[in-house]
Scaffold this motif. Sequence first.
Motif, PDB file in Angstrom:
ATOM      1  N   SER A  57      65.391 -33.398 -17.079  1.00  0.00           N
ATOM      2  CA  SER A  57      65.197 -33.206 -18.805  1.00  0.00           C
ATOM      3  C   SER A  57      63.917 -33.024 -18.922  1.00  0.00           C
ATOM      4  CB  SER A  57      65.746 -34.675 -19.239  1.00  0.00           C
ATOM      5  OG  SER A  57      64.973 -35.782 -19.021  1.00  0.00           O
ATOM      6  N   GLN A  58      63.765 -32.369 -20.178  1.00  0.00           N
ATOM      7  CA  GLN A  58      62.522 -31.998 -20.737  1.00  0.00           C
ATOM      8  C   GLN A  58      62.526 -32.303 -22.232  1.00  0.00           C
ATOM      9  OE1 GLN A  58      60.493 -30.840 -18.182  1.00  0.00           O
ATOM     10  NE2 GLN A  58      62.247 -30.418 -16.837  1.00  0.00           N
ATOM     11  N   GLY A  59      61.320 -32.314 -22.936  1.00  0.00           N
ATOM     12  CA  GLY A  59      61.306 -32.380 -24.277  1.00  0.00           C
ATOM     13  C   GLY A  59      60.515 -31.919 -25.108  1.00  0.00           C
ATOM     14  N   SER A  60      60.438 -31.528 -26.468  1.00  0.00           N
ATOM     15  CA  SER A  60      59.392 -30.964 -27.385  1.00  0.00           C
ATOM     16  C   SER A  60      59.311 -31.862 -28.807  1.00  0.00           C
ATOM     17  CB  SER A  60      59.975 -29.593 -27.588  1.00  0.00           C
ATOM     18  OG  SER A  60      59.772 -28.680 -26.310  1.00  0.00           O
ATOM     19  N   VAL A  61      58.178 -31.894 -29.225  1.00  0.00           N
ATOM     20  CA  VAL A  61      58.126 -32.242 -30.443  1.00  0.00           C
ATOM     21  C   VAL A  61      57.176 -31.283 -31.310  1.00  0.00           C
ATOM     22  CG1 VAL A  61      58.283 -34.737 -29.791  1.00  0.00           C
ATOM     23  CG2 VAL A  61      55.906 -33.741 -29.846  1.00  0.00           C
ATOM     24  N   TRP A  62      57.509 -31.239 -32.665  1.00  0.00           N
ATOM     25  CA  TRP A  62      56.529 -30.464 -33.398  1.00  0.00           C
ATOM     26  C   TRP A  62      56.365 -30.856 -35.070  1.00  0.00           C
ATOM     27  CZ3 TRP A  62      61.611 -29.529 -32.080  1.00  0.00           C
ATOM     28  CH2 TRP A  62      62.649 -29.629 -33.061  1.00  0.00           C
ATOM     29  N   ILE A  63      55.754 -30.310 -35.761  1.00  0.00           N
ATOM     30  CA  ILE A  63      55.259 -30.290 -36.851  1.00  0.00           C
ATOM     31  C   ILE A  63      54.897 -29.178 -37.524  1.00  0.00           C
ATOM     32  CG2 ILE A  63      52.851 -30.891 -36.378  1.00  0.00           C
ATOM     33  CD1 ILE A  63      52.825 -32.759 -39.086  1.00  0.00           C
ATOM     34  N   ALA A  64      55.304 -28.926 -38.751  1.00  0.00           N
ATOM     35  CA  ALA A  64      54.910 -27.525 -39.437  1.00  0.00           C
ATOM     36  C   ALA A  64      54.673 -27.779 -40.963  1.00  0.00           C
ATOM     37  CB  ALA A  64      56.270 -26.781 -39.323  1.00  0.00           C
ATOM     38  N   VAL A  65      53.667 -27.018 -41.253  1.00  0.00           N
ATOM     39  CA  VAL A  65      53.229 -27.268 -42.923  1.00  0.00           C
ATOM     40  C   VAL A  65      53.381 -25.950 -43.439  1.00  0.00           C
ATOM     41  CG1 VAL A  65      51.316 -27.761 -44.191  1.00  0.00           C
ATOM     42  CG2 VAL A  65      51.403 -28.871 -42.004  1.00  0.00           C
ATOM     43  N   GLU A  66      54.141 -26.013 -44.662  1.00  0.00           N
ATOM     44  CA  GLU A  66      54.397 -24.662 -45.238  1.00  0.00           C
ATOM     45  C   GLU A  66      53.956 -25.012 -46.922  1.00  0.00           C
ATOM     46  OE1 GLU A  66      58.628 -24.002 -45.059  1.00  0.00           O
ATOM     47  OE2 GLU A  66      58.513 -23.197 -42.984  1.00  0.00           O
ATOM     48  N   HIS A  67      53.568 -24.056 -47.219  1.00  0.00           N
ATOM     49  CA  HIS A  67      52.827 -23.785 -48.727  1.00  0.00           C
ATOM     50  C   HIS A  67      52.922 -22.537 -49.452  1.00  0.00           C
ATOM     51  CE1 HIS A  67      49.895 -20.798 -47.014  1.00  0.00           C
ATOM     52  NE2 HIS A  67      49.926 -21.927 -46.083  1.00  0.00           N
ATOM     53  N   PRO A  68      52.722 -22.371 -50.655  1.00  0.00           N
ATOM     54  CA  PRO A  68      53.159 -21.251 -51.581  1.00  0.00           C
ATOM     55  C   PRO A  68      51.789 -20.382 -51.532  1.00  0.00           C
ATOM     56  CG  PRO A  68      52.470 -23.199 -53.224  1.00  0.00           C
ATOM     57  CD  PRO A  68      52.359 -23.761 -51.645  1.00  0.00           C
ATOM     58  N   LEU A  69      50.780 -20.703 -51.002  1.00  0.00           N
ATOM     59  CA  LEU A  69      49.762 -19.876 -51.124  1.00  0.00           C
ATOM     60  C   LEU A  69      49.846 -18.423 -50.511  1.00  0.00           C
ATOM     61  CD1 LEU A  69      46.746 -22.373 -50.106  1.00  0.00           C
ATOM     62  CD2 LEU A  69      47.452 -21.690 -52.252  1.00  0.00           C
ATOM     63  N   PRO A  70      49.565 -17.245 -51.247  1.00  0.00           N
ATOM     64  CA  PRO A  70      49.807 -16.130 -50.684  1.00  0.00           C
ATOM     65  C   PRO A  70      48.820 -15.568 -49.928  1.00  0.00           C
ATOM     66  CG  PRO A  70      48.728 -16.032 -52.960  1.00  0.00           C
ATOM     67  CD  PRO A  70      48.976 -17.477 -52.741  1.00  0.00           C
ATOM     68  N   PHE A  71      49.284 -15.029 -48.982  1.00  0.00           N
ATOM     69  CA  PHE A  71      48.484 -14.386 -47.833  1.00  0.00           C
ATOM     70  C   PHE A  71      47.933 -15.201 -46.906  1.00  0.00           C
ATOM     71  CE2 PHE A  71      47.547 -11.613 -51.596  1.00  0.00           C
ATOM     72  CZ  PHE A  71      48.213 -10.707 -51.257  1.00  0.00           C
ATOM     73  N   VAL A  72      48.189 -16.561 -47.017  1.00  0.00           N
ATOM     74  CA  VAL A  72      47.754 -17.681 -45.981  1.00  0.00           C
ATOM     75  C   VAL A  72      48.970 -18.051 -45.243  1.00  0.00           C
ATOM     76  CG1 VAL A  72      46.685 -19.865 -45.808  1.00  0.00           C
ATOM     77  CG2 VAL A  72      46.113 -18.445 -47.728  1.00  0.00           C
ATOM     78  N   PRO A  73      48.901 -17.792 -43.888  1.00  0.00           N
ATOM     79  CA  PRO A  73      50.274 -18.279 -43.106  1.00  0.00           C
ATOM     80  C   PRO A  73      50.274 -19.646 -42.996  1.00  0.00           C
ATOM     81  CG  PRO A  73      48.206 -17.588 -41.630  1.00  0.00           C
ATOM     82  CD  PRO A  73      47.856 -17.321 -43.095  1.00  0.00           C
ATOM     83  N   ASN A  74      51.794 -20.280 -42.966  1.00  0.00           N
ATOM     84  CA  ASN A  74      52.038 -21.344 -42.639  1.00  0.00           C
ATOM     85  C   ASN A  74      51.883 -21.812 -41.131  1.00  0.00           C
ATOM     86  OD1 ASN A  74      53.623 -21.861 -45.116  1.00  0.00           O
ATOM     87  ND2 ASN A  74      54.695 -20.214 -44.255  1.00  0.00           N
ATOM     88  N   LEU A  75      51.788 -22.875 -40.859  1.00  0.00           N
ATOM     89  CA  LEU A  75      51.276 -23.541 -39.422  1.00  0.00           C
ATOM     90  C   LEU A  75      52.434 -24.454 -38.807  1.00  0.00           C
ATOM     91  CD1 LEU A  75      49.254 -24.102 -37.225  1.00  0.00           C
ATOM     92  CD2 LEU A  75      48.296 -25.966 -38.538  1.00  0.00           C
ATOM     93  N   LYS A  76      52.619 -24.157 -37.507  1.00  0.00           N
ATOM     94  CA  LYS A  76      53.507 -25.126 -36.755  1.00  0.00           C
ATOM     95  C   LYS A  76      52.819 -25.289 -35.425  1.00  0.00           C
ATOM     96  CE  LYS A  76      58.050 -25.037 -34.599  1.00  0.00           C
ATOM     97  NZ  LYS A  76      59.469 -24.316 -34.498  1.00  0.00           N
TER      98      LYS A  76
END
Length: 244
Positions: A57-76
Motif C-alpha cells: 500500500s502507498q499513500g498521498s496527501v495534498w492541499i490546494a489553494v484557489e483564488h480569483p486573482l487574474p493571471f496568478v496561478p493556483n497552487l497545489k
Amino acid sequence: MNKTLIATAVVGLLSLSSANAATVVGFKIGADYWLADTTNSFNDDDNVGHSFSDDSSQGSVWIAVEHPLPFVPNLKIRENRLESSADLDNVDFTFNGNAFEGEVSVINELNNTDFVLYYEILDNDLVSVDLGAAYKKMNGSLRVFDAGHPEQIDIDSGVFMGYANAQVGVAGLGLFGFADVLFGVDESNVYDYGVGLGWQFDNLAVNTLVRVGYRDFNFDVSDFSDVSQNTQFKGAFAGIELRF
C-alpha cells in the motif's frame, strides 16, 4: 470627530475586505490510499539490470489553494509516499562500488512532492478543466544491503512536468468522473495519472468528495541522481477530499 469617523471607516473597509477575501479564496485538502502493484528494475555499476516486484500500500496527501486573482496561478502541493522492497537470491554484482554476492535485500523509496501551478480554464457544475505545470521533487533512495555492508544512493533530483485535470459531473446526482495527469517534460518516460469516479456531498461549510479509481506512476530514468531504473506503481485507490 472627523479623524474618528475616518478611522472607523478604514477599519470597516478592512474588515469587509477580509470577509470578502475569506469567501473567495478556496482550500482543498485530501488524501488517497493506494493498493499498488510494483515492478522494479535497477542497474548495477556495470549497467546490468536487476528486477523485482512487490505488492504494498502507498499513500498521498495534498492541499490546494484557489483564488480569483487574474493571471496568478493556483497552487497545489501533493506529497506521495512510495516504497517497494524485496529479497534477491544468488546475486553477483557491484552496486555503488561494493560487491554483493548471494542474498541481498533491496529497498526502493520513490517518495516525491508535486508542486503544481495551474489555471482554471473551465469551472462550472458540469465541467471543470485545470491546466498548468508542475515540478516533481524526488526525495527517495535506492538501498542494497546484506549482512555485512549496506549501500545507498539518494534520489533527490526533480522532474519538470505538464499538468492537466478534468472533471465531468452528472447534474443533480453529485456523481462525477475525473482524470488527473502529470507528464514529464525533461524526463519523457516519467508520468503520473489517475482516473476514476467520485461523489460530492455539499453542505454550507465544507464540501466532501469521495473518490475511487486507478492510478499509474511510471519512473523510467537513466542516470537520474546517478541511478538508472524503471519502476512502475499501478493499481486501485480510494480517497477523500474536503473543499472549504
